[in-house]
Design an enzyme around this catalytic site. Structure first.
Site, PDB file in Angstrom:
ATOM      1  CE1 TYR A 101      -3.691   2.526   1.169  1.00  0.00           C
ATOM      2  CE2 TYR A 101      -1.717   3.615   2.204  1.00  0.00           C
ATOM      3  CZ  TYR A 101      -3.204   3.826   1.694  1.00  0.00           C
ATOM      4  OH  TYR A 101      -3.879   4.845   1.876  1.00  0.00           O
ATOM      5  CD  GLU A 189      -6.002   4.373  -0.916  1.00  0.00           C
ATOM      6  OE1 GLU A 189      -6.002   4.914   0.163  1.00  0.00           O
ATOM      7  OE2 GLU A 189      -6.647   4.014  -1.587  1.00  0.00           O
TER       8      GLU A 189
END
Lengths: 380, 286
Positions: A101, A189
């Site tokens: 992530y 993101e």
């Protein structure tokens, strides 16, 4: 301004971040054709603004054109997060060895930029946040320079994922920082950031939020706007430089200033009714904006009474009064309207309104009790 | 006594030849603020009424001895204006401009901080020490000199409360709008620290709203370090989640930034939180 995945991919790619080969379509036949072009296994993904696509059945795998057609048609019939699926992304399937992530965002608490990295990316990121908070690394970034190698490598614990991979993650983090800098992005993101078998890093999914305030400075970003992010009244209000949020109460509100607008809504609730909307007509309010605001408020069948609350500062009460008189001549306002004006040029405003037979309050509490009574609330 | 500005503060106006800049330069002068000049690149040598206009901030400060600036420059140029001011000898920068992108706001904050400057705003009404100095867009006549400090994230809601204070005979030491954006130069805590140190301030009114955690941090500071009485009002109890309520910073994200959380934090810190703006004067007396 939230972007859909296919739009986010476009920006990632522009900044040199690897993404799997994919194409966008809006019919089952096209999905089948794309699968044939890409060959092998593909992932077909609903393009919507809300999260939780996978759980809602909006992300599926297909191996043949026929399967792609069937799966795509099924996804196109779905409604996810109140949004009908109209568009699909058909992407080459990637075999991940590991999923990370990575995000860069503006952080209001530290008044700076924050980078977040985890070696437990993918759909498990929320579990990781809950169960292994230590596996989620938060780093603050220099807002001018972006990630700096030594502190980045130490901050994400490069040893744990391998120095070589960590350096490649740094490269992608630097690109995300540049994207944020140059396109006024407030959240960029990548989840998951996939490590493929050959050792390449690929952004399998991305979520970007652009800054509404950056759009006037980068006009090319305006084409990314998805009208479904807001209701049609909200879009119409924005076009007229009004700030509007629809609610489900019975008193339409028109106020100058965001804080006073919220306080007015709260007071309506306090006195026993409920606000039908938030509407800030902004600073130097010309009469046209007031007319526009009335046309949005009166369209709402739930509105039983309207409250106009103006504390003149930059906003001149006489401008608003002229707008009210003009609106009455142009639009049929069927519900009772209570007006409260105070501040810059309020005397003049009262004269204008009196000339049209309209009374105006100066005390806010009194005006609110009055409008609540009109709407059938408990307070008279 | 007051914080940040007083009768000796000398002010320049960046963007003084623009529509808003010229209007408010005159209005500040009329209030009694020592406005000493202005800046508009390319218009150096001109005048606005009696006020000299300069091409750059450094030059303006040198010629006028200004100590503060107020910025009325459009959003696309406001960040450059803030950084130019931070590079000069000015100590206080007030930015009224709304619409500065957040990435730029984060940079402006860092830039001013690294140079030891106080940045108020952006997207704020400015600040006023009643009777002495008004730097910003608030209507001067609703204020009265006194001993209550006012801090707020909003403009017109502050006017509403200040108006109620003045009507109740409660004057203000300094009223400061820190701005409605998610990133502002001054935070609630930093202003509370200033009011705590100011012998001219006896009590503080804090006007907060949904979004972020600045109110919770302020509550923590009040609990630990503030000796003066605080009364708070929080706007946005009826605001829905995930919707920007006019101010870029007024947004409930998930379960964070709610009015309930802020009210709870303040009450636990011993702060009186009122339900209506008109209850503020009574709460200060009580």
């Amino acid at each position: 301004m939230k972007l859909m995945e296919y739009q986010s991919r476009q920006l990632l790619s522009e900044f040199g971040i690897p993404i799997p080969e994919a194409e966008v379509c809006d019919t089952g036949d096209e999905a089948a054709a794309i699968q044939s072009r890409l060959g092998g296994m593909v992932v077909i993904k609903a393009q919507v603004l809300s999260g939780g696509r996978g759980k809602a059945g909006g992300v599926r795998i297909a191996r043949t054109p026929e399967e792609a057609r069937t799966v795509a048609s099924r996804i196109l019939g779905l409604e996810i997060g109140g949004q009908k699926v109209r568009r699909l992304l058909v992407s080459r399937a990637v075999k991940s060895v590991k999923e990370y992530y990575l995000s860069v965002s503006v952080d209001r608490n530290s008044r700076g930029l924050e980078l977040v990295f985890s070696d437990k990316g993918g759909i498990t990121i929320e579990e990781a946040a809950a169960d292994h908070p230590g596996r989620i690394r938060h780093l603050s970034l220099d807002p001018f320079g972006g990630p700096e190698a030594a502190s980045f490598l130490a901050g994400i614990d490069a040893g744990a994922i391998g120095e070589d991979i960590a350096r490649r993650v740094l490269g992608i983090a630097s690109s995300l920082f540049r994207l944020c800098s140059e396109r006024g992005c407030v959240l960029a993101e990548i989840n998951p950031l996939s490590l493929e078998e050959g050792g390449t890093l690929v952004a399998l999914d991305a979520k970007l939020v652009l800054d509404d305030n950056a759009v006037p400075m980068h006009p090319e970003l305006a084409s990314f706007r998805n009208p479904e992010e807001y209701g049609s009244d909200e879009n119409e209000a924005r076009e007229a430089s009004l700030s509007y949020v629809g609610l489900d109460g019975n008193i339409g509100c028109m106020v100058n200033g965001a804080g006073l607008s919220m306080a007015t809504m709260d007071l309506i609730k306090h006195y026993g009714a409920s606000p039908a909307n938030f509407l800030d007509i902004g600073g130097s309010s010309n009469p046209e904006k007031v007319v526009k605001a009335f046309s949005i408020l009166t369209r709402n069948p739930g509105v039983k009474a309207i409250l106009v609350n103006i504390f003149g500062g930059i906003t001149r009460c006489d401008d608003v009064a002229n707008g009210i008189v003009k609106a009455r001549s142009m639009i049929e306002i069927k519900v009772p309207t209570v007006i409260r004006l105070i501040g810059t040029n309020d005397g003049k405003a009262r004269e204008i309104l009196a000339g049209a037979g309209i009374e105006a309050y100066s005390d806010l509490g009194e005006a609110i009790r009055r409008v609540v009574a009109f709407a059938g609330g408990v307070s008279a | 006594m007051s914080i940040l500005v007083d009768g000796d503060t000398k002010v320049i106006v960046q963007g003084i030849t623009g529509r808003d800049g010229s209007f408010h330069a005159r209005s500040m002068l009329a209030y009694g603020t020592k406005v000493v000049g202005g800046v508009t690149p390319g218009k150096g040598g001109q005048r606005l009424d009696e006020l000299p206009v300069f091409d750059g901030v450094g030059e303006a400060v040198k010629a006028t001895g200004a100590t503060a600036t107020v910025i009325f420059v459009p959003a696309a140029f406001a960040s450059a204006a803030i950084r130019e001011a931070a590079d000069s000898d000015l100590s206080l920068i007030v930015c009224i401009t709304e619409g500065i992108p957040l990435m730029e706001a984060a940079r402006n904050y860092r830039y001013a901080k690294d140079r030891g400057k106080v940045l108020v705003g952006p997207n704020c009404p400015g600040l006023i020490t009643p009777g002495h100095c008004k730097i910003g867009i608030m209507p001067g006549q609703i204020h009265a000199a006194g001993r209550v400090g006012v801090i707020s994230r909003s403009g017109t809601l502050t006017y509403e409360i200040v108006h109620a204070l003045t009507a109740a005979g409660i004057g203000q030491s300094t009223c400061i709008g820190i701005g409605g954006d998610p990133i502002t130069g001054l935070s609630f805590v930093e202003v509370l620290e200033m009011f705590e140190r100011d012998p001219g301030t006896d009590a503080v009114v804090l006007i907060g709203e949904i979004g972020g955690e600045a109110e919770e941090e302020a509550a923590e500071y009040v609990r630990k370090s503030l000796s003066k009485r605080v009364v708070a009002f929080i706007a946005g109890r009826t605001a829905p989640a995930e919707k920007k309520m006019g101010h870029a910073g007024a947004i409930i994200s998930g379960s964070r930034g709610t009015a309930e959380s802020k009210i709870k934090a303040f009450r636990e810190a011993g702060v009186t939180v009122v339900d209506r703006p008109d209850q503020v004067p009574e709460a200060l007396r009580g």
